[in-house]
Design a protein around this motif. Structure first.
Motif, PDB file in Angstrom:
ATOM      1  N   LEU A 371      40.351  49.512  32.020  1.00 57.23           N
ATOM      2  CA  LEU A 371      40.734  48.215  32.677  1.00 57.23           C
ATOM      3  C   LEU A 371      42.200  47.942  32.503  1.00 57.23           C
ATOM      4  CD1 LEU A 371      37.536  46.324  31.182  1.00 57.23           C
ATOM      5  CD2 LEU A 371      38.450  46.199  33.519  1.00 57.23           C
ATOM      6  N   VAL A 372      42.996  48.527  31.440  1.00 56.50           N
ATOM      7  CA  VAL A 372      44.279  48.488  31.257  1.00 56.50           C
ATOM      8  C   VAL A 372      44.985  49.117  32.555  1.00 56.50           C
ATOM      9  CG1 VAL A 372      46.367  49.096  29.898  1.00 56.50           C
ATOM     10  CG2 VAL A 372      44.275  48.431  28.703  1.00 56.50           C
ATOM     11  N   ILE A 373      44.455  50.654  32.830  1.00 57.18           N
ATOM     12  CA  ILE A 373      44.849  51.063  34.007  1.00 57.18           C
ATOM     13  C   ILE A 373      44.495  50.287  35.218  1.00 57.18           C
ATOM     14  CG2 ILE A 373      44.642  53.270  35.385  1.00 57.18           C
ATOM     15  CD1 ILE A 373      43.669  54.471  32.627  1.00 57.18           C
ATOM     16  N   LEU A 374      43.517  49.583  35.305  1.00 47.55           N
ATOM     17  CA  LEU A 374      43.219  49.034  36.381  1.00 47.55           C
ATOM     18  C   LEU A 374      43.790  47.611  36.588  1.00 47.55           C
ATOM     19  CD1 LEU A 374      39.267  48.904  36.947  1.00 47.55           C
ATOM     20  CD2 LEU A 374      40.991  49.694  38.744  1.00 47.55           C
ATOM     21  N   ASN A 375      44.091  46.925  35.638  1.00 40.70           N
ATOM     22  CA  ASN A 375      44.837  45.697  35.667  1.00 40.70           C
ATOM     23  C   ASN A 375      46.481  45.473  35.862  1.00 40.70           C
ATOM     24  OD1 ASN A 375      43.218  42.956  34.873  1.00 40.70           O
ATOM     25  ND2 ASN A 375      42.144  44.828  34.424  1.00 40.70           N
ATOM     26  N   LEU A 376      47.088  46.524  34.821  1.00 44.52           N
ATOM     27  CA  LEU A 376      48.451  46.318  35.134  1.00 44.52           C
ATOM     28  C   LEU A 376      49.472  46.776  36.330  1.00 44.52           C
ATOM     29  CD1 LEU A 376      49.423  47.022  31.474  1.00 44.52           C
ATOM     30  CD2 LEU A 376      49.201  44.845  32.471  1.00 44.52           C
ATOM     31  N   PRO A 377      48.942  48.111  36.771  1.00 34.96           N
ATOM     32  CA  PRO A 377      49.643  48.573  37.943  1.00 34.96           C
ATOM     33  C   PRO A 377      49.043  48.041  39.333  1.00 34.96           C
ATOM     34  CG  PRO A 377      48.706  50.508  36.765  1.00 34.96           C
ATOM     35  CD  PRO A 377      47.991  49.061  36.342  1.00 34.96           C
ATOM     36  N   LEU A 378      47.834  47.229  39.258  1.00 41.93           N
ATOM     37  CA  LEU A 378      47.250  46.803  40.553  1.00 41.93           C
ATOM     38  C   LEU A 378      47.247  45.272  40.600  1.00 41.93           C
ATOM     39  CD1 LEU A 378      43.887  48.993  40.806  1.00 41.93           C
ATOM     40  CD2 LEU A 378      46.001  49.489  41.891  1.00 41.93           C
ATOM     41  N   ILE A 379      48.282  44.832  39.877  1.00 35.90           N
ATOM     42  CA  ILE A 379      48.358  43.094  39.977  1.00 35.90           C
ATOM     43  C   ILE A 379      48.706  42.727  41.469  1.00 35.90           C
ATOM     44  CG2 ILE A 379      50.107  41.366  39.348  1.00 35.90           C
ATOM     45  CD1 ILE A 379      48.258  42.192  36.848  1.00 35.90           C
ATOM     46  N   GLY A 380      49.493  43.783  42.096  1.00 37.16           N
ATOM     47  CA  GLY A 380      49.807  43.214  43.293  1.00 37.16           C
ATOM     48  C   GLY A 380      48.452  43.067  44.398  1.00 37.16           C
ATOM     49  N   LEU A 381      47.581  44.154  44.178  1.00 37.46           N
ATOM     50  CA  LEU A 381      46.396  44.062  44.814  1.00 37.46           C
ATOM     51  C   LEU A 381      45.360  42.559  44.537  1.00 37.46           C
ATOM     52  CD1 LEU A 381      44.465  45.360  46.864  1.00 37.46           C
ATOM     53  CD2 LEU A 381      43.358  46.801  44.512  1.00 37.46           C
ATOM     54  N   TRP A 382      45.401  42.244  43.306  1.00 34.22           N
ATOM     55  CA  TRP A 382      44.677  41.246  42.939  1.00 34.22           C
ATOM     56  C   TRP A 382      45.295  40.105  43.595  1.00 34.22           C
ATOM     57  CZ3 TRP A 382      40.913  43.965  42.268  1.00 34.22           C
ATOM     58  CH2 TRP A 382      40.834  44.873  41.509  1.00 34.22           C
ATOM     59  N   ILE A 383      46.602  39.963  43.756  1.00 33.80           N
ATOM     60  CA  ILE A 383      47.411  38.578  44.145  1.00 33.80           C
ATOM     61  C   ILE A 383      47.091  38.747  45.651  1.00 33.80           C
ATOM     62  CG2 ILE A 383      49.711  38.091  44.910  1.00 33.80           C
ATOM     63  CD1 ILE A 383      50.659  39.294  42.296  1.00 33.80           C
ATOM     64  N   GLN A 384      46.749  39.835  46.238  1.00 33.02           N
ATOM     65  CA  GLN A 384      46.613  39.700  47.874  1.00 33.02           C
ATOM     66  C   GLN A 384      45.159  39.053  47.916  1.00 33.02           C
ATOM     67  OE1 GLN A 384      48.599  40.063  50.333  1.00 33.02           O
ATOM     68  NE2 GLN A 384      50.179  40.167  48.692  1.00 33.02           N
ATOM     69  N   LEU A 385      44.154  39.543  46.969  1.00 30.36           N
ATOM     70  CA  LEU A 385      42.629  39.212  46.933  1.00 30.36           C
ATOM     71  C   LEU A 385      42.563  37.645  46.608  1.00 30.36           C
ATOM     72  CD1 LEU A 385      41.110  41.847  45.090  1.00 30.36           C
ATOM     73  CD2 LEU A 385      40.412  41.131  47.369  1.00 30.36           C
ATOM     74  N   LEU A 386      43.568  37.097  45.938  1.00 26.25           N
ATOM     75  CA  LEU A 386      43.582  35.687  45.464  1.00 26.25           C
ATOM     76  C   LEU A 386      43.679  34.816  47.218  1.00 26.25           C
ATOM     77  CD1 LEU A 386      45.393  35.559  42.363  1.00 26.25           C
ATOM     78  CD2 LEU A 386      43.038  34.799  42.716  1.00 26.25           C
ATOM     79  N   LYS A 387      44.289  35.625  48.081  1.00 27.08           N
ATOM     80  CA  LYS A 387      44.577  34.656  49.302  1.00 27.08           C
ATOM     81  C   LYS A 387      43.520  34.835  50.191  1.00 27.08           C
ATOM     82  CE  LYS A 387      49.473  35.849  48.890  1.00 27.08           C
ATOM     83  NZ  LYS A 387      50.707  36.538  49.420  1.00 27.08           N
ATOM     84  N   VAL A 388      42.383  35.626  49.906  1.00 26.30           N
ATOM     85  CA  VAL A 388      41.348  35.432  50.925  1.00 26.30           C
ATOM     86  C   VAL A 388      40.341  34.008  50.971  1.00 26.30           C
ATOM     87  CG1 VAL A 388      38.905  36.280  51.366  1.00 26.30           C
ATOM     88  CG2 VAL A 388      40.855  38.065  50.354  1.00 26.30           C
ATOM     89  N   PRO A 389      40.351  33.344  51.791  1.00 26.15           N
ATOM     90  CA  PRO A 389      39.490  31.897  51.735  1.00 26.15           C
ATOM     91  C   PRO A 389      38.208  32.153  51.181  1.00 26.15           C
ATOM     92  CG  PRO A 389      40.780  32.311  53.817  1.00 26.15           C
ATOM     93  CD  PRO A 389      40.628  33.629  53.230  1.00 26.15           C
ATOM     94  N   TYR A 390      37.643  31.287  50.312  1.00 26.13           N
ATOM     95  CA  TYR A 390      36.236  31.501  49.841  1.00 26.13           C
ATOM     96  C   TYR A 390      35.029  31.311  50.733  1.00 26.13           C
ATOM     97  CZ  TYR A 390      32.441  31.115  46.621  1.00 26.13           C
ATOM     98  OH  TYR A 390      31.306  31.239  45.731  1.00 26.13           O
ATOM     99  N   ARG A 391      35.517  30.572  51.989  1.00 24.27           N
ATOM    100  CA  ARG A 391      34.541  30.296  53.172  1.00 24.27           C
ATOM    101  C   ARG A 391      34.274  31.685  53.666  1.00 24.27           C
ATOM    102  NH1 ARG A 391      39.584  28.683  55.143  1.00 24.27           N
ATOM    103  NH2 ARG A 391      40.160  29.685  57.139  1.00 24.27           N
ATOM    104  N   MET A 392      35.264  32.719  53.545  1.00 20.75           N
ATOM    105  CA  MET A 392      34.836  34.050  54.212  1.00 20.75           C
ATOM    106  C   MET A 392      33.716  34.925  53.426  1.00 20.75           C
ATOM    107  SD  MET A 392      38.504  34.842  55.707  1.00 20.75           S
ATOM    108  CE  MET A 392      38.071  36.508  56.676  1.00 20.75           C
ATOM    109  N   LEU A 393      33.914  34.604  51.963  1.00 16.25           N
ATOM    110  CA  LEU A 393      33.061  35.477  51.208  1.00 16.25           C
ATOM    111  C   LEU A 393      31.611  35.027  51.030  1.00 16.25           C
ATOM    112  CD1 LEU A 393      35.995  35.413  48.268  1.00 16.25           C
ATOM    113  CD2 LEU A 393      35.268  37.304  49.745  1.00 16.25           C
ATOM    114  N   TYR A 394      31.592  33.575  51.024  1.00 19.68           N
ATOM    115  CA  TYR A 394      29.937  33.114  50.578  1.00 19.68           C
ATOM    116  C   TYR A 394      28.934  33.754  51.444  1.00 19.68           C
ATOM    117  CZ  TYR A 394      29.966  29.014  53.694  1.00 19.68           C
ATOM    118  OH  TYR A 394      29.558  28.106  54.702  1.00 19.68           O
ATOM    119  N   PRO A 395      29.439  33.692  52.871  1.00 23.79           N
ATOM    120  CA  PRO A 395      28.185  34.183  53.794  1.00 23.79           C
ATOM    121  C   PRO A 395      27.608  35.583  53.420  1.00 23.79           C
ATOM    122  CG  PRO A 395      29.740  33.323  54.825  1.00 23.79           C
ATOM    123  CD  PRO A 395      30.369  33.416  53.363  1.00 23.79           C
TER     124      PRO A 395
END
Length: 503
Positions: A371-395
């Motif tokens: 989790l340390v390896i996943l969380n620290l270097p991949l912050i940029g990826l998680w930031i991009q995921l935060l931009k995905v609208p929820y209406r596209m995820l729930y179906p």
């Protein structure tokens, strides 16, 4: 030496290629779920239970455990960057983490959360390994009467520590117990509460209830929420806190780790309670002259709760693994996963299936490192995921849920039951009734009934059997004390004040 031998068995099991893959998959899914606001670990575990049917029991539990403590890590990212807790235990992190992000210190907040969580997780894993064997030995001394008293203590703990009204929590527990009784009575063979529906003679499926109440209801509740949050993705800065920040955060990490480790073991405890308690302790110790004030970007307001919620998440496995008693909704789902694989939860797991028991414990430390390896270097990826609208995820999530439920028995009835409990879960959401006590009651109901009947048979119908055993009497007195303390006006008002802060 025995502990080292047991850990050697555990690491030998956890370090196989297959189990490493499932540990990584669990941590990755958990982090993803923690980052994406709206779907917590309970809903995710409920959704993924059907997928574990085809896995080895050890691999299945390792993956599900990874999802749980992975969500504690991922939830901090959303809390800090969006001021929206991806997971309920990250509610407190929003208070100071988001303010740090607004001040251009998002990197330091994210780094502190990840490092604190790793330290807490490591310490809690050692505690689980050290305390599990003696508690298992104690559990072998439990008879049916002691188990009934212990389950009663667990249910009362869940009521007292549930957010919201005590009366509503009691109602949810009772409803869960009643739902657990649906099906055929093992002793008499008579069908109970099935209303002539053949599919209900085997009882209501655990996966259908859990997925409906948590998964479907959570999705419906989130779909109706409107408005976008500001995502502070610019000027994240270095994810490693500087020397001054580390010096300030270190004592808070230590206190949060200790507090979370203790509270995670308690019935009804876990990550959420630990996070609130750690924040309250840090705020109290800092006093009114804290610089910066709490709620205005104090790093201790991130370090303490984030350490506590991860420690609490890991030590909540202790009562589940040793006694077969879930301390929270996630552990109830873990017990559900064990029963799916024909493993009877309780003290016999350590002796009958040591590779599963110690493999799961060893995988916790490996998962924390991942989790340390996943969380620290991949912050940029998680930031991009935060931009995905929820209406596209729930179906996609809903479709995945329906396929998963259908695949269990290949019947549409299970899907209909899930939809029913989804609607019921949404009603609970509207009425501010927390569904976690219902799941605990549903899991413990049949176990409690079985042990109650066994205790009464052994005592020839004498109810005093529950107070003549010192261990049973002690557990009943503890349950009464817990209920009594919660009803004191001062404690009651403080409890309501604490949960109002979460809202």
């Amino acid at each position: 030496m025995e502990l080292l031998d047991n850990l050697a068995i555990g690491f030998d099991t956890a370090l196989t290629l297959q189990n490493l893959f499932y540990a990584f998959a669990g941590c990755l899914i958990g982090t993803l779920i923690g980052v994406l606001p709206g779907v917590g670990p309970v809903a995710t575990l409920a959704m993924l239970l059907p997928t574990t049917y085809a896995l080895e029991p050890t691999s299945a539990l390792i993956m599900l455990a990874g999802i749980y403590y992975g969500a504690q890590y991922g939830g901090s990212t959303t809390a800090i960057l969006v001021n929206l807790p991806g997971e309920s235990s990250s509610v407190v992190t929003c208070l100071d983490g988001y303010q740090m992000a607004r001040q251009g210190r998002a990197g330091a907040a994210l780094g502190t959360a990840a490092i604190g969580s790793f330290i807490a997780g490591t310490f809690a894993t050692v505690l689980v390994a050290a305390f599990a064997p003696p508690l298992t030995e104690l559990a072998f001394k439990f008879g049916p009467a002691e188990y009934v008293s212990l389950m009663l203590l667990g249910l009362i703990g869940a009521v007292v520590l549930a957010s919201g009204s005590l009366i509503k929590a009691v109602g949810m527990i009772v409803l869960g117990l009643l739902l657990g009784l649906v099906g055929t009575d093992v002793n008499s063979g008579v069908s109970r509460f099935s209303f002539g529906i053949p599919e209900l003679t085997d009882g209501i499926g655990f996966v259908a209830v859990a997925m409906g109440v948590f998964g479907f209801a959570e999705i419906i509740a989130n779909v109706e929420k409107k408005g976008q949050r500001e995502v502070l993705t610019s000027n994240v800065g270095s994810v490693m806190p500087n020397g001054k920040e580390m010096k300030e955060a270190a004592p808070a990490v230590a206190r949060g780790t200790l507090l979370g480790s203790i509270l995670g073991i308690l019935p009804g405890g876990g990550a959420l309670l630990a996070a609130f308690a750690a924040y309250a302790v840090e705020k109290k110790l800092a006093g009114p002259n804290a610089d910066p004030p709490f709620g205005k970007g104090n790093i201790r307001g991130v370090a303490g709760p984030e350490s506590a919620n991860n420690a609490g998440a890991q030590t909540s496995f202790i009562p589940m693994l040793t006694l077969g008693i879930p301390s929270n909704a996630v552990m109830a789902l873990m017990i559900g996963a064990m029963t799916i694989h024909n493993i009877q939860p309780g003290p016999q797991v350590m002796t009958s299936n040591p590779t599963l028991f110690w493999g799961l414990i060893a995988s916790m430390w490996i998962g924390n490192l991942m989790l340390v390896i996943l969380n620290l270097p991949l912050i940029g990826l998680w930031i991009q995921l935060l931009k995905v609208p929820y209406r596209m995820l729930y179906p996609a999530i809903l479709a995945f849920c329906c396929i998963g439920v259908y695949s269990i028995n290949n019947t549409t009835f299970d899907v209909l039951v899930t939809v029913f409990f989804g609607a019921l879960g949404y009603l609970f959401y509207k009425l501010h009734c927390e569904p976690a006590p219902l799941i605990l009651g549903f899991i413990l109901g049949p176990m409690m009934e079985e042990n109650l009947r066994r205790a009464m048979l052994l005592s020839r119908g004498d109810p005093t059997t529950f107070v003549t055993s010192p261990l049973s009497l002690g557990l009943l007195l503890a349950a009464l004390a817990l209920l009594g303390i919660a009803t004191f006006p001062a404690i009651k008002s403080k409890r309501q004040e604490t949960f109002q802060e979460a809202d």
